[in-house]
Write an enzyme that holds these catalytic residues in place. Structure first.
Site: not given
Length: 729
Positions: A323-324, A454, A534-535
């Site tokens: 997906w980056d 994640e 996480k992000q």
């Protein structure tokens, strides 16, 4: 204003020239690449677009021995070393000079920007008058009679004579080695072929004694999957003298810089000026030219020069696409290079048929794109939970299609030529089949998923996944309406989208916010498996997804998740927080988080690491994409809408002015100059497409300025939009 300089990346005053006197560890060496081939400078291997070895989750980039990555030395004499990466030219340069200055060794390495198969090296040894001789050592040259690779089985090298087409009587020889990868990505598929062809005007010996006269050694290395094409590329290069070959490479890179860049005054903020050049360079080094991207596989977080297996199970993400690509790298590429953005979407369309098979194997309809894609479109992630639950990548692809069409003028033609209608229909069908209707027919949940965070899986009704799915289900209405096509499923898709819930809740102090998923809580007095994130996840609802919500709720989301997101998370996270805070006018918070990019840009060549301080994947294009979005969409305030391009610029940290050259909208080339000493915006229409497009600048206060070719419109800074004249009222 005192200049902000980076002590890490050299003492040059040119932001596009990175210098070092001592080389970093190998993993922080920069790459040279052109989207078809790439190599880490002085590294042992070359990687080629689409060449993978390994079955399924064991897939990784195949390693091709590099004949230009050897080390050099001048034997038994003291030398002064220096190294340069010239981003404007796309050339890595090595310099070694005897301490007395009598002998200079200069080596240049580049992946030719105009000839996609070609890697080029020149080694020049020059003598001062009166110098007798020097022994040049070529260290770690791979065997050339039979190339050796852990991933490719080569046959013995063959040598062929070649006479110049110019009619010269000079007879030269070139070498060709061919092979196949050892294990295909899919068991029933054939192994992938590779051809390596090379020419050197001097034998590649371990030691070369140079006496009196200068040594000028050139080596051309051509790499491809098809033998005739690869050899033809080498022979074309052999017909060109080195200065001309180099000049055409530099000229092509110059075209890229002229067609798209962001600049700040390096005297004001040198570190930022360097970062803007390096991030563009590294992204472009993994992208093909527009006229040779038909077989492009996709962008990987570590770029084309990395992705071979290593000590970590997913080292540099093995060259796979995630997906980056769509959510992090695609937006800045689309903003400046829409032809390359099209190539990225076509890379997904190329594996659409396999995505249909993936969904069928999952017991669902439509297209399920893999979390990690290599060559074939089968799932290649070595981490099973991602394959089982991280489905949002399929919605992210739809989001990129939406943005691509918003930016494009010839929408109908693009949809028909690319088959975008089929793509968005199959994506919508997937999400429709994944939803679960409630007993009272009021909500459609999406269960057992993993969002961008994640640390939590499987979860129900991930806020990010659900809203991205909503947009994907609504997209066919927009796309099919543009081409006058009917699909009876659209009404059902729209109805389902309307019923997908986005979780809401309250913080311990009573403010409304978006929980990450059903059951998530930030209340320490309530049970939750893990409150650490996480992000960037929920905050992506505000940007880039732009879900409608109150200012208060957006602010609470940012503040809440800022407190519980790990400080050592991946590079792109804090860029998105910065964009969000800039939207709210909280400049101080944004500046602090924006500055974190410096923790990921590693000395001395600006290679990015996934995590602060050098850990994780390198060279982390995902983080670079997030950084560029924080500049373009954060401090620039640029937003693509269905009928206009909005912008609302602010000064970048440590600057009083900055500029955007070559923003592309509706096929037009736009230049922006933002001057905060005069508080003005200057917009110039630099080029227009073959078909007529009349653009106008419209300001919040009601000002309207028609844009004429090569004419600059300057006005006092305020929120503004670029619109097509026929679309204005």
């Amino acid at each position: 204003m005192q200049p902000t300089r980076s002590p890490l990346h050299g003492e040059t005053h040119l932001p596009y020239l990175f210098e070092a006197k001592i080389l970093p560890e190998d993993r922080f060496m920069p790459e040279v690449g052109n989207g078809h081939v790439a190599t880490v400078a002085l590294g042992p291997y070359v990687h080629m677009n689409g060449l993978y070895d390994g079955l399924g989750c064991n897939s990784s980039r195949a390693r091709i021995p590099s004949l230009i990555g050897f080390k050099t030395a001048m034997k038994n004499v003291p030398v002064v070393e220096s190294y340069q990466l010239n981003l404007k030219e796309g050339i890595f340069r090595e310099n070694k000079v005897l301490e007395d200055g009598s002998v200079t060794l200069t080596r240049e390495i580049f992946a030719h920007r105009l000839h996609p198969h070609l890697l080029v090296m020149r080694l020049l040894v020059e003598f001062a008058p009166g110098t007798e001789s020097v022994i040049v050592e070529l260290i770690d040259i791979p065997p050339t009679d039979l190339l050796v690779s852990p991933d490719i089985e080569f046959v013995r090298t063959k040598e062929f004579p070649y006479t110049e087409t110019t009619g010269s009587a000079l007879l030269r020889h070139y070498s060709v080695s061919q092979g196949f990868t050892r294990t295909p990505e899919v068991a029933e598929s054939p192994k992938s072929p590779v051809t390596v062809a090379w020419y050197s005007n001097w034998p590649l010996e371990r030691e070369i004694t140079v006496t009196g006269n200068n040594l000028d050694l050139v080596l051309y290395l051509s790499v491809g999957s098809e033998g005739k094409e690869t050899v033809a590329s080498l022979l074309d290069a052999m017909d060109i003298d080195f200065p001309s070959l180099r000049a055409s490479h530099v000229a092509k890179w110059s075209e890229y810089w002229e067609s798209g860049r962001i600049e700040v005054d390096p005297a004001e903020n040198f570190a930022l000026a360097q970062a803007l050049y390096s991030t563009f360079y590294f992204l472009l080094s993994s992208l093909p030219n527009a006229d040779c991207g038909h077989g492009f596989i996709g962008l990987s977080p570590g770029g084309l020069a990395r992705g071979a297996p290593g000590a970590e199970i997913d080292q540099d993400y093995l060259g796979h696409s995630f997906w980056d690509t769509e959510m992090w790298m695609f937006p800045p590429i689309l903003f400046f290079h829409p032809d390359q953005a099209r190539i990225l979407i076509e890379a997904r369309i190329r594996i659409l048929d396999q995505a249909l098979k993936n969904a069928d194997a999952f017991g669902k309809e439509g297209a399920k794109f893999p979390w990690e894609a290599g060559m074939t479109g089968v799932e290649t992630t070595p981490w099973p939970p991602a394959a089982d639950y991280q489905h949002h990548v399929t919605a992210d692809i739809a989001f990129a299609v939406r943005q691509f069409l918003y930016a494009s003028n010839n929408k109908k033609q693009l949809i028909q030529d690319m088959g975008l209608d089929r793509l968005v229909e199959e994506i919508a069908a997937w999400w429709q089949s994944l939803t679960v209707m409630s007993d009272n027919d009021t909500t459609c949940s999406i269960n057992s998923v993993m969002g961008p965070d994640e640390y939590h899986y499987p979860v129900n009704n991930s806020a990010f996944t659900n809203y991205a799915a909503k947009l994907a289900l609504q997209l066919p209405s927009y796309v099919l309406d543009l081409i006058g096509k009917h699909d009876a499923r659209i009404s059902r898709w729209n109805a389902t989208a309307a019923k997908i819930p986005i979780p809401t809740g309250t913080t311990p102090d009573g403010r409304a916010y978006h929980p990450e998923f059903d059951g998530f809580t930030v209340d320490p007095d309530r049970v939750c498996r893990n409150r650490t994130v996480k992000q960037a996840d929920v905050i992506l609802l505000g940007y880039p997804l732009e879900m409608e919500m109150s200012r208060e709720m957006k602010e609470t989301d940012l503040d809440t998740y800022r407190e519980i997101t790990v400080l050592t998370g991946p590079a792109m996270t804090w860029s998105m927080f910065a964009v969000g805070y800039l939207e709210l006018g909280r400049r101080k918070d944004a500046d602090v988080l924006f500055a974190k990019y410096t923790e990921h840009s590693q000395a001395p060549f600006g290679v990015w690491s996934e995590y602060a301080g050098g850990d994780g994947a390198v060279n982390f294009l995902t983080g670079m994409g997030g950084f560029l979005q924080s500049v373009i969409n954060g401090y620039g305030g640029f937003r693509l809408r269905s009928d206009h391009l909005a912008f609302n610029p602010m000064a970048l940290p440590g600057t009083t002015r900055w500029s955007v050259t070559g923003a592309k909208y509706l096929g037009c080339h736009l230049n922006f100059a933002f001057d905060f000493t005069t508080d003005t915006i200057a917009v110039t229409l630099g080029a227009v497409p073959d078909f007529p497009v009349d653009l106008i600048v419209e300001t919040l206060s009601g000002g309207r300025h028609l844009l004429h070719l090569n004419h600059t419109v300057t006005y006092q800074r305020e929120p503004s939009s670029i619109l097509q004249l026929s679309k204005t009222t």
